[in-house]
Every structure is written in structure tokens, then in C-alpha cells.
Design an enzyme around this catalytic site. Structure first.
Site, PDB file in Angstrom:
ATOM      1  N   LEU A 105      -9.543  20.038  76.830  1.00 24.98           N
ATOM      2  CA  LEU A 105      -8.943  21.322  76.487  1.00 24.98           C
ATOM      3  C   LEU A 105      -8.447  22.038  77.730  1.00 24.98           C
ATOM      4  O   LEU A 105      -8.955  21.845  78.829  1.00 24.98           O
ATOM      5  CB  LEU A 105      -9.920  22.213  75.723  1.00 24.98           C
ATOM      6  CG  LEU A 105     -10.963  22.987  76.517  1.00 24.98           C
ATOM      7  CD1 LEU A 105     -10.506  24.416  76.752  1.00 24.98           C
ATOM      8  CD2 LEU A 105     -12.274  23.004  75.780  1.00 24.98           C
ATOM      9  N   CYS A 106      -7.425  22.839  77.517  1.00 21.67           N
ATOM     10  CA  CYS A 106      -6.906  23.734  78.546  1.00 21.67           C
ATOM     11  C   CYS A 106      -6.473  25.020  77.845  1.00 21.67           C
ATOM     12  O   CYS A 106      -6.969  25.335  76.768  1.00 21.67           O
ATOM     13  CB  CYS A 106      -5.769  23.083  79.323  1.00 21.67           C
ATOM     14  SG  CYS A 106      -4.285  22.769  78.351  1.00 21.67           S
ATOM     15  N   ARG A 107      -5.554  25.752  78.420  1.00 21.96           N
ATOM     16  CA  ARG A 107      -5.122  27.014  77.820  1.00 21.96           C
ATOM     17  C   ARG A 107      -4.355  26.789  76.526  1.00 21.96           C
ATOM     18  O   ARG A 107      -4.641  27.386  75.506  1.00 21.96           O
ATOM     19  CB  ARG A 107      -4.269  27.820  78.808  1.00 21.96           C
ATOM     20  CG  ARG A 107      -3.860  29.198  78.282  1.00 21.96           C
ATOM     21  CD  ARG A 107      -2.992  29.954  79.262  1.00 21.96           C
ATOM     22  NE  ARG A 107      -1.713  29.309  79.484  1.00 21.96           N
ATOM     23  CZ  ARG A 107      -0.645  29.459  78.711  1.00 21.96           C
ATOM     24  NH1 ARG A 107      -0.687  30.239  77.663  1.00 21.96           N
ATOM     25  NH2 ARG A 107       0.470  28.817  78.989  1.00 21.96           N
ATOM     26  N   GLY A 109      -2.744  23.306  75.774  1.00 20.82           N
ATOM     27  CA  GLY A 109      -2.625  21.897  75.414  1.00 20.82           C
ATOM     28  C   GLY A 109      -1.839  21.024  76.365  1.00 20.82           C
ATOM     29  O   GLY A 109      -1.876  19.804  76.250  1.00 20.82           O
ATOM     30  N   ILE A 134      -7.450  26.531  74.189  1.00 19.12           N
ATOM     31  CA  ILE A 134      -8.399  27.639  74.019  1.00 19.12           C
ATOM     32  C   ILE A 134      -7.722  28.844  73.363  1.00 19.12           C
ATOM     33  O   ILE A 134      -8.368  29.603  72.640  1.00 19.12           O
ATOM     34  CB  ILE A 134      -9.060  28.027  75.370  1.00 19.12           C
ATOM     35  CG1 ILE A 134     -10.247  28.980  75.171  1.00 19.12           C
ATOM     36  CG2 ILE A 134      -8.051  28.661  76.311  1.00 19.12           C
ATOM     37  CD1 ILE A 134     -11.501  28.294  74.738  1.00 19.12           C
TER      38      ILE A 134
END
Length: 148
Positions: A105-107, A109, A134
């Protein structure tokens, strides 16, 4: 009516060859010129929430920067923070999870998609990208987290 131009020659792929020479891994296709194309698995925030609620075994790999995780984090027991820029140098930290499901996961995708590609290249086969990152989690699952 506006006419849309579709450019099919930008990437010249032989789709028949890709399907006919499908490798044993269902997410990899081999073209006639031996270029491997991988299909990235994604997981929705709703599916991740179900996994967390049912305590399904997986590793949550957060590839954001530490300051990002400080402001917005999914709290699960089996998670690790390795920024995507450090992942290649720290891949050995994930060796114990090579046969397990890893959800990146990141901010939003993008960076987690890069992390998924890197992990797949290193032989990790059960890797998924959190679709929408997220921020989607904050919008749809936990509205106490900020969207940034």
C-alpha cells in the site's frame, strides 16, 4: 461527434502468442520475443478489511515515507514500513514472507504498484496492490484517517 483515435501500434504485441505461451504462473505471459508481461493482482479496501477482521494471514507492506505513515496508518499486527525507494536494498527483510500473501500500500496505489513489480521480479508470487491506497481506505473504511 468527436472521433477517437485508437493507436494499436504503440506496443506491438502478439496476443495470440501471449495466450498460447502462457506460463505456469497465471499472472505471467510470454510473448514471441520472450518479453514477460505480468498482470498485477489488486485487492480492494473492502477485501482487505475482511482479511483484517477475519485475521487472515498476510503481510501489509507500506511503501510510503515514514512521515506519511505517521499521519495515516492501517493498524494491523503483521505490517512493515519500507519506503519504495529503499525496497530493492531491503528486500532480504521480506524473505521470511516470500511464500505468504503480501499486500502493498501507498497513498493512492502508484508506488505500491512499483513495489509489487519489484517483488514479483524477485520471485515473490503472492503479491497484491491495494487499489486506491490509504486514501481510498480513509474514504471508504476508516474516515478518522486523513485523506492527503
Amino acid at each position: 461527434m468527436k472521433k477517437l483515435n485508437v493507436y494499436t501500434s504503440v506496443i506491438n504485441l502478439d496476443w495470440t502468442a501471449m495466450v498460447d505461451s502462457k506460463k505456469s504462473n497465471t499472472n505471467e505471459f510470454l510473448t514471441q520475443n520472450s518479453t514477460i508481461f505480468r498482470i498485477m493482482d489488486e485487492i480492494t479496501v473492502q477485501s482487505l478489511k475482511e482479511k483484517i477482521d477475519n485475521q487472515k494471514g498476510f503481510l501489509l507492506l507500506d511503501v510510503r515515507e515514514p512521515f506519511e505513515q505517521y499521519q495515516s496508518k492501517i493498524d494491523v499486527e503483521n505490517s512493515v514500513l519500507i519506503p519504495v525507494g529503499e525496497l530493492a536494498d531491503r528486500i532480504d527483510e521480506l524473505e521470511d514472507h516470500k511464500d505468504n500473501e503480501i499486500i502493498c500500500l501507498c497513498r493512492s496505489g502508484g508506488r505500491s504498484a512499483q513495489a509489487c513489480e519489484l517483488l514479483q521480479e524477485e520471485g515473490f508470487e503472492n503479491v497484491k496492490n491495494l487499489k486506491g491506497g490509504i486514501n481510498k481506505w480513509a474514504r471508504e473504511i476508516d474516515d478518522s484517517l486523513p485523506v492527503y
